[in-house]
Design a protein around this motif. Structure first.
Motif, PDB file in Angstrom:
ATOM      1  N   ARG A  57     -18.676 -29.772  28.380  1.00 16.89           N
ATOM      2  CA  ARG A  57     -19.458 -28.758  29.089  1.00 16.89           C
ATOM      3  C   ARG A  57     -18.592 -27.794  29.893  1.00 16.89           C
ATOM      4  O   ARG A  57     -19.107 -26.801  30.409  1.00 16.89           O
ATOM      5  N   HIS A  58     -17.307 -28.071  29.994  1.00 16.55           N
ATOM      6  CA  HIS A  58     -16.434 -27.103  30.648  1.00 16.55           C
ATOM      7  C   HIS A  58     -16.403 -25.787  29.866  1.00 16.55           C
ATOM      8  O   HIS A  58     -16.239 -24.714  30.437  1.00 16.55           O
ATOM      9  N   SER A  59     -16.564 -25.896  28.542  1.00 18.49           N
ATOM     10  CA  SER A  59     -16.632 -24.680  27.722  1.00 18.49           C
ATOM     11  C   SER A  59     -17.812 -23.809  28.123  1.00 18.49           C
ATOM     12  O   SER A  59     -17.746 -22.572  28.021  1.00 18.49           O
ATOM     13  N   TYR A  60     -18.912 -24.434  28.562  1.00 17.97           N
ATOM     14  CA  TYR A  60     -20.090 -23.677  28.975  1.00 17.97           C
ATOM     15  C   TYR A  60     -19.803 -22.850  30.223  1.00 17.97           C
ATOM     16  O   TYR A  60     -20.492 -21.856  30.489  1.00 17.97           O
ATOM     17  N   VAL A  61     -18.807 -23.259  30.986  1.00 13.82           N
ATOM     18  CA  VAL A  61     -18.387 -22.486  32.156  1.00 13.82           C
ATOM     19  C   VAL A  61     -17.423 -21.386  31.739  1.00 13.82           C
ATOM     20  O   VAL A  61     -17.580 -20.212  32.096  1.00 13.82           O
ATOM     21  N   TYR A  62     -16.414 -21.753  30.945  1.00 16.83           N
ATOM     22  CA  TYR A  62     -15.348 -20.794  30.628  1.00 16.83           C
ATOM     23  C   TYR A  62     -15.811 -19.645  29.734  1.00 16.83           C
ATOM     24  O   TYR A  62     -15.362 -18.513  29.896  1.00 16.83           O
ATOM     25  N   LEU A  63     -16.700 -19.918  28.782  1.00 12.05           N
ATOM     26  CA  LEU A  63     -17.118 -18.873  27.838  1.00 12.05           C
ATOM     27  C   LEU A  63     -17.784 -17.691  28.539  1.00 12.05           C
ATOM     28  O   LEU A  63     -17.335 -16.544  28.390  1.00 12.05           O
ATOM     29  N   PRO A  64     -18.856 -17.897  29.327  1.00 11.61           N
ATOM     30  CA  PRO A  64     -19.471 -16.739  29.990  1.00 11.61           C
ATOM     31  C   PRO A  64     -18.557 -16.114  31.035  1.00 11.61           C
ATOM     32  O   PRO A  64     -18.585 -14.888  31.235  1.00 11.61           O
ATOM     33  N   VAL A  65     -17.747 -16.932  31.710  1.00 10.01           N
ATOM     34  CA  VAL A  65     -16.829 -16.387  32.717  1.00 10.01           C
ATOM     35  C   VAL A  65     -15.813 -15.450  32.063  1.00 10.01           C
ATOM     36  O   VAL A  65     -15.558 -14.337  32.560  1.00 10.01           O
ATOM     37  N   MET A  66     -15.221 -15.874  30.944  1.00  8.64           N
ATOM     38  CA  MET A  66     -14.232 -15.035  30.259  1.00  8.64           C
ATOM     39  C   MET A  66     -14.874 -13.747  29.747  1.00  8.64           C
ATOM     40  O   MET A  66     -14.302 -12.653  29.880  1.00  8.64           O
ATOM     41  N   ALA A  97      -9.901 -17.577  23.638  1.00 11.89           N
ATOM     42  CA  ALA A  97     -10.412 -18.594  22.717  1.00 11.89           C
ATOM     43  C   ALA A  97      -9.940 -19.992  23.105  1.00 11.89           C
ATOM     44  O   ALA A  97     -10.674 -20.976  22.970  1.00 11.89           O
ATOM     45  N   SER A  98      -8.694 -20.093  23.599  1.00 16.92           N
ATOM     46  CA  SER A  98      -8.158 -21.406  23.957  1.00 16.92           C
ATOM     47  C   SER A  98      -8.929 -22.039  25.107  1.00 16.92           C
ATOM     48  O   SER A  98      -9.087 -23.264  25.163  1.00 16.92           O
ATOM     49  N   MET A  99      -9.423 -21.210  26.032  1.00 19.96           N
ATOM     50  CA  MET A  99     -10.167 -21.734  27.168  1.00 19.96           C
ATOM     51  C   MET A  99     -11.490 -22.363  26.734  1.00 19.96           C
ATOM     52  O   MET A  99     -11.995 -23.281  27.374  1.00 19.96           O
ATOM     53  N   VAL A 100     -12.039 -21.847  25.657  1.00 19.03           N
ATOM     54  CA  VAL A 100     -13.300 -22.381  25.141  1.00 19.03           C
ATOM     55  C   VAL A 100     -13.040 -23.510  24.145  1.00 19.03           C
ATOM     56  O   VAL A 100     -13.712 -24.548  24.154  1.00 19.03           O
ATOM     57  N   ALA A 101     -12.025 -23.325  23.274  1.00 15.27           N
ATOM     58  CA  ALA A 101     -11.774 -24.308  22.219  1.00 15.27           C
ATOM     59  C   ALA A 101     -11.172 -25.596  22.773  1.00 15.27           C
ATOM     60  O   ALA A 101     -11.457 -26.685  22.246  1.00 15.27           O
ATOM     61  N   PRO A 114      -6.947 -26.104  29.806  1.00 16.01           N
ATOM     62  CA  PRO A 114      -8.173 -26.445  30.549  1.00 16.01           C
ATOM     63  C   PRO A 114      -8.574 -27.917  30.499  1.00 16.01           C
ATOM     64  O   PRO A 114      -9.565 -28.293  31.129  1.00 16.01           O
ATOM     65  N   VAL A 115      -7.820 -28.758  29.750  1.00 19.54           N
ATOM     66  CA  VAL A 115      -8.284 -30.149  29.601  1.00 19.54           C
ATOM     67  C   VAL A 115      -7.225 -31.208  29.862  1.00 19.54           C
ATOM     68  O   VAL A 115      -7.565 -32.383  30.005  1.00 19.54           O
TER      69      VAL A 115
END
Length: 463
Positions: free
Chosen positions: A244-253, A145-149, A28-29
């Protein structure tokens, strides 16, 4: 499960999860940070993201076969060291080509087949499905977890720090291998978990299996290509910094996992497998079309990702089940080996082609290409036969020769609810496909009882 089986399940699941977490944290990064690398172009960025898939696809079956000769833990340890070395090469890189080399070296530590074979060595036949399910769940959790971490670690440590983190995860996996995972007293061949090279032709000429192999290739090609484009869209159009990309991926996942559960129930319990499968492919295509149209708006990206991951997580659950239901009962390991290689080769193609499309035609064209690939996959999947509602069952038996094995298999096939039965005297195992709603387990166990001695706990040697 016995104590040995629990240690094996937990230890191997952790090793698999740590490795997958390290591989996917970059997803994701990387497109966001690649600009700091000398020589980086969109095409080479895509190649760097997917490079691990080529070496993984190429080497995982040979490494699995090698583990039969030199030992499972030796191969797994070597694979983790290769993964750590690749991470170090990428962490020290100053140009994009070094990162590509590091990612390819990461993928060369292809230990998936060896881990599955070791899990089979350390578990009794009747407990093996549970252990394999635990390993499968660990992979799914590691990906989520990888999408958020990834964005968090990338924000605080940068691109180099991401790769140093993956190296540390590989070392942690090596420590778990040495201290937690038992060493089997005997290494055996397991048809449900390992590849039979002499029977590749049977798998590669099976049209239904080839459809599923093409499907997992498409799914991971689309995933990799999508994450060449989505991080850039979140930064360029939504104005979100990497953290802030984690703020998108966490609720989406989290939401996508909740949405997929009723669909999995409909597929497995209500026997609507093909309909749900085609629906999931449709969700992938719909998500890509939505991202094509609305990737310049945050709400559009979030909605597109929610639909995408609902379909993606659903397909990740259904495809292995479909392989198990479709493959001949004694070729499940071979079918899964080809399937896994197709999955990793798909990741390579998605990175390479997605980067090429981005460089030549722009960000939106990546989503258009992914939608087209999903549409092609849907057309191919339409010809799939509805899978039989069967489950795999392994039973420990003791037969003296092939003639007795054939007699037992014939009697097993005559029982209601037993769809396929193969007895392998060299392994002392009966491989069955059963319809759980029709099979009479008491009659099945009574028939096998006179062939099956008590199943001892697998005895580990000192680690």
């Amino acid at each position: 499960m016995t104590r040995t089986e629990k240690r094996a399940a937990v230890g191997l699941a952790l090793i698999f999860a740590l490795r997958m977490l390290g591989l996917f944290m970059i997803l994701p990064v990387f497109a966001l940070f690649a600009g700091e690398l000398e020589g980086a172009t969109p095409k080479l960025v895509g190649l760097a993201i997917g490079a691990y898939g080529f070496t993984q696809a190429l080497l995982q079956i040979p490494f699995g076969l090698l583990s039969d000769r030199i030992g499972r833990k030796t191969v797994i340890a070597a694979g983790l060291l290769l993964f750590a070395a690749g991470s170090v090469v990428a962490a020290a890189a100053h140009d994009i080509w070094q990162v590509i080399a590091g990612r390819a070296l990461q993928g060369s530590g292809a230990i998936a087949a060896a881990i599955m074979a070791l899990a089979a060595d350390l578990t009794r036949e009747e407990q093996r499905t549970k252990v394999m399910a635990m390993i499968g769940m660990s992979i799914g959790l590691a990906f989520a977890a990888s999408m958020v971490a990834g964005p968090v670690v990338g924000h605080w440590l940068g691109l180099s720090g991401l790769f140093w983190t993956t190296a540390a995860l590989a070392v942690l996996g090596l420590i778990i291998l040495v201290t937690v995972v038992p060493t089997p007293a005997v290494v055996r061949f397991h048809r449900d978990a390992e590849v039979q090279p002499a029977r590749f032709t049977s798998v590669l000429t099976n049209a239904d299996l080839l459809r599923l192999d093409f499907g997992i290739l498409c799914l991971h090609a689309i995933l990799t290509a999508t994450f060449i484009a989505v991080p850039l869209a979140l930064k360029q159009y939504a104005g979100l910094p990497p953290l802030r990309h984690s703020y998108v991926y966490l609720p989406v996942m989290a939401a996508s996992i909740l949405l997929m559960v009723p669909l999995v129930i409909a597929a497995e319990k209500r026997r609507k497998m093909k309909a749900v499968f085609l629906t999931a492919i449709g969700l992938i295509a719909l998500a890509q079309l939505g991202l094509l149209r609305y990737h310049t708006e945050l709400a559009g990206i979030v909605a597109g990702l929610l639909v995408f991951f609902t379909g993606f997580n659903l397909l990740e659950a259904l495809l292995p089940s479909l392989i198990s239901k479709t493959a001949p009962v004694d070729l499940k390991g071979t079918a899964m080996g080809v399937y896994s290689s197709s999955q990793f080769f798909g990741a390579f193609l998605g990175g390479a082609l997605g980067g090429w499309v981005h460089e030549h035609y722009g960000l939106a064209a990546v989503f258009a290409a992914c939608a087209a690939l999903a549409g092609l996959w849907g057309l191919v999947a339409l010809g799939m036969k509805p899978p039989r509602p069967v489950s795999s069952l392994l039973l420990h038996v003791e037969v003296s020769d092939r003639r007795q094995a054939q007699q037992l298999a014939h009697k097993l096939r005559k029982l209601p609810g037993v769809v396929e039965a193969v007895v392998v005297p060299e392994e002392g195992v009966a491989y069955l496909k059963i319809d759980k709603q029709r099979v009479n387990r008491e009659r099945l166990e009574a028939l096998v009882a006179r062939f099956a001695p008590p199943s001892p706990e697998p005895q580990p040697m000192e680690s």
